[in-house]
Motif scaffolding. Structure first.
Motif, PDB file in Angstrom:
ATOM      1  N   ARG A 195       0.817  -1.207   0.000  1.00 54.47           N
ATOM      2  CA  ARG A 195       0.000   0.000   0.000  1.00 54.47           C
ATOM      3  C   ARG A 195       0.854   1.261   0.000  1.00 54.47           C
ATOM      4  NH1 ARG A 195      -5.214  -0.037   2.861  1.00 54.47           N
ATOM      5  NH2 ARG A 195      -5.679   1.062   0.944  1.00 54.47           N
ATOM      6  N   VAL A 196       1.928   1.237   0.775  1.00 55.03           N
ATOM      7  CA  VAL A 196       2.794   2.424   0.823  1.00 55.03           C
ATOM      8  C   VAL A 196       3.364   2.689  -0.572  1.00 55.03           C
ATOM      9  CG1 VAL A 196       4.901   3.417   1.783  1.00 55.03           C
ATOM     10  CG2 VAL A 196       3.385   2.078   3.257  1.00 55.03           C
ATOM     11  N   GLU A 208       0.910   4.209  -2.920  1.00 52.59           N
ATOM     12  CA  GLU A 208       0.704   5.628  -2.620  1.00 52.59           C
ATOM     13  C   GLU A 208       1.880   6.471  -3.104  1.00 52.59           C
ATOM     14  OE1 GLU A 208      -1.826   7.479  -1.236  1.00 52.59           O
ATOM     15  OE2 GLU A 208      -2.951   5.647  -1.616  1.00 52.59           O
ATOM     16  N   LEU A 209       3.092   5.969  -2.905  1.00 50.95           N
ATOM     17  CA  LEU A 209       4.267   6.695  -3.373  1.00 50.95           C
ATOM     18  C   LEU A 209       4.179   6.875  -4.889  1.00 50.95           C
ATOM     19  CD1 LEU A 209       6.970   4.937  -1.179  1.00 50.95           C
ATOM     20  CD2 LEU A 209       6.271   7.333  -1.003  1.00 50.95           C
ATOM     21  N   VAL A 234       2.328  -1.168   8.501  1.00 57.04           N
ATOM     22  CA  VAL A 234       3.633  -0.596   8.891  1.00 57.04           C
ATOM     23  C   VAL A 234       3.655  -0.376  10.393  1.00 57.04           C
ATOM     24  CG1 VAL A 234       5.194   1.363   8.658  1.00 57.04           C
ATOM     25  CG2 VAL A 234       3.978   0.505   6.643  1.00 57.04           C
ATOM     26  N   ASP A 251       4.932  -3.179   2.602  1.00 58.82           N
ATOM     27  CA  ASP A 251       4.588  -2.413   3.799  1.00 58.82           C
ATOM     28  C   ASP A 251       5.345  -2.905   5.033  1.00 58.82           C
ATOM     29  OD1 ASP A 251       2.786  -0.957   2.263  1.00 58.82           O
ATOM     30  OD2 ASP A 251       1.163  -2.368   2.669  1.00 58.82           O
ATOM     31  N   ASP A 253      -0.922   3.063   6.624  1.00 58.42           N
ATOM     32  CA  ASP A 253       0.028   2.789   5.552  1.00 58.42           C
ATOM     33  C   ASP A 253      -0.011   3.858   4.456  1.00 58.42           C
ATOM     34  OD1 ASP A 253       0.735   0.436   6.864  1.00 58.42           O
ATOM     35  OD2 ASP A 253      -0.804  -0.726   5.820  1.00 58.42           O
ATOM     36  N   ALA A 291       2.984   7.049   3.399  1.00 54.23           N
ATOM     37  CA  ALA A 291       3.591   7.433   2.122  1.00 54.23           C
ATOM     38  C   ALA A 291       3.748   8.952   2.031  1.00 54.23           C
ATOM     39  CB  ALA A 291       2.760   6.895   0.962  1.00 54.23           C
TER      40      ALA A 291
END
Lengths: 319, 319
Positions: free
Chosen positions: A75-76, A79-80, B76, A94, B94, B98
């Motif tokens: 998920r991170v 988003e990035l 996370v 994550d 999470d 980001a």
């Protein structure tokens, strides 16, 4: 018995798991991990090889792919990407992110990488003492030619983004010459009863560790058996793309050539796969004792048998 | 028409959404966001108020809780807890992580917070120009007494961990005196046709923004209507725990007292809720034009009506 193992990522980690099964519980194992493929991503310090060893021995590894965390989500990273922030070619999950966040926070607070690694291992309890080869920054760069232009890329970019699809013209562990072995590294080597080179990449994994001034010398001077396992079986790397970087340092992609690359001054014993039986004589002619045994780490038992064979060869050398 | 809005978190963000509905599309709205409750968590720079505005206006907010991302997960954070790394009382998801990773990376690369905020808003397209009150670090601390000992805690610790359960003895925006308004802040105020104070916390949100030298003076000198909306309805804060921090600065928790706290030198118009009709005369006696209208932001239309009432009061003041 005290065992010191030089380790890269997946190959080193799987061998270590076999070694743990092969030796009595409580055997003193120190792992000197490669940090040359460490990379800063999204402002975070990522240590792929140290983490692969830590997760593998600590039970947190993604078994199928051999690196990264089990039951991972992304998920991170999604988003990035939505922010337009890359690179997208490096698969940070994550759960993995948390490791890099903790590490980066501790480094920013002034702890050296060795202390940070020890702290992370408090959670993972890998059953070995895991030391980075150095607390200093070393970054393996690979010279490539793309669109007629020669340029240097980070090892991870060569390996993960380019998938070693272009020839490596040179492999340079930038910063290695100025790096010092991390606290405990030379001491562990000096106290070792046996030193093992798992079937890790001889250039960008073991080679980088040996490029830190003092480590190669300490191993050669330790006066104990140094035994390695060939990462090349039947002229092809067991996994990864070791042949690509071997060519860059002028070494043929076969089991005997890798032993010669390490050299008799460093290596006392060398295991090749049974399909490379013919290499035994060539290696022994170099003054390195050599045996042919199955070297495919197909499962934990196979890895344990390899570890036992390496330890037996070490005892043969010692006697 | 050019509108400048000083904003805290949830209250400010919801009012802004109403304002956007109340004015013609394309109306020039500049938001000066509070950064006094920014906090470093896990080595990352977190800006709760800026993000709440950005996510709310950009469609990424968790509507139910009013802060954080929609459809959030917490892998996370779970992993960080597994490493024994806290604080656990701050709910970073999470997707939210980001944002903080991108922000921290850009700040480390040398970009000021205002440039970072602009870059983040390129994704979210909030439809307003979102400026941090300052690029300099300001951190609101709250003095509390626990176990007979007086100590200062970060505002987030007071608000989120302690849930304002102990009296705030003092509220200090540490660093505010040395802070400079972010680029564009004083210019936006000077060019504004109207300046609005949403029903945000008058101490730790609006008050912190006004504590940055130059901002209060620029607003007072702008020569345009300055209209605020009471965050207190019937002697209690609409949401949050504004009464706790009002007590710390010696202000009663009622709609009239907050207007007096801002003062006629700053404020030209003040909206109180219909239940506080009785406060109108007291506020007007201070030289601040006052109207009683429904002030509960129960939905977008209610927020838009409040925004319209504020703009109408501004025109009344101007005329």
């Amino acid at each position: 018995m005290r065992i010191v193992v030089l380790a890269g990522g997946i190959g080193g980690a799987r061998f270590l798991r076999g070694l743990q099964q092969a030796v009595p519980e409580g055997t003193d194992i120190t792992v000197i991990g490669n940090t040359g493929d460490d990379i800063h991503l999204f402002g975070l310090k990522v240590c792929p090889d140290l983490d692969t060893v830590m997760y593998t021995l600590g039970g947190g590894i993604n078994e199928e792919q051999g690196w990264g965390r089990s039951e991972e989500s992304f998920r991170v990273k999604e988003e990035l990407a939505a922010y337009g922030v890359g690179p997208e070619w490096f698969g940070l999950g994550d759960r993995d992110f948390a490791t890099h966040i903790v590490r980066t926070q501790m480094l920013a607070a002034g702890y050296p990488l060795s202390a940070v690694t020890e702290a992370l291992c408090e959670r993972w309890q890998p059953g070995v003492r895991l030391l980075p080869m150095s607390d200093d920054r070393v970054e393996t760069h690979v010279a490539v030619e793309t669109d007629g232009e020669r340029k240097a890329v980070h090892f991870q970019e060569y390996w993960v983004r380019l998938r070693a699809s272009v020839p490596a013209l040179a492999v340079v562990p930038v910063g290695a010459e100025q790096a010092k072995p991390a606290p405990g590294v030379l001491e562990a080597i000096a106290r070792a009863d046996v030193i093992l080179f798992p079937p890790s990449n001889p250039v960008v994994s073991i080679g980088t560790i040996l490029a830190v001034p003092g480590i190669r010398e300490a191993i050669a001077d330790a006066g104990v058996p140094v035994v390695g396992l060939s990462p090349i079986i039947g002229d092809a790397p067991v996994r990864g793309m070791a042949d690509k970087v071997l060519a860059a340092v002028g070494v043929e992609s076969n089991a005997a050539a890798v032993a010669e690359h390490y050299g008799a001054g460093l290596l006392d014993g060398w295991l090749v796969d049974t399909v490379d039986e013919a290499a035994v004589a060539r290696v022994e002619a170099e003054g390195i004792r050599c045996r042919a045994v199955p070297l495919l780490m197909t499962d934990l038992d196979a890895s344990a048998r390899m570890a036992r064979a390496a330890l037996e060869l070490a005892e043969e050398v010692r006697a």
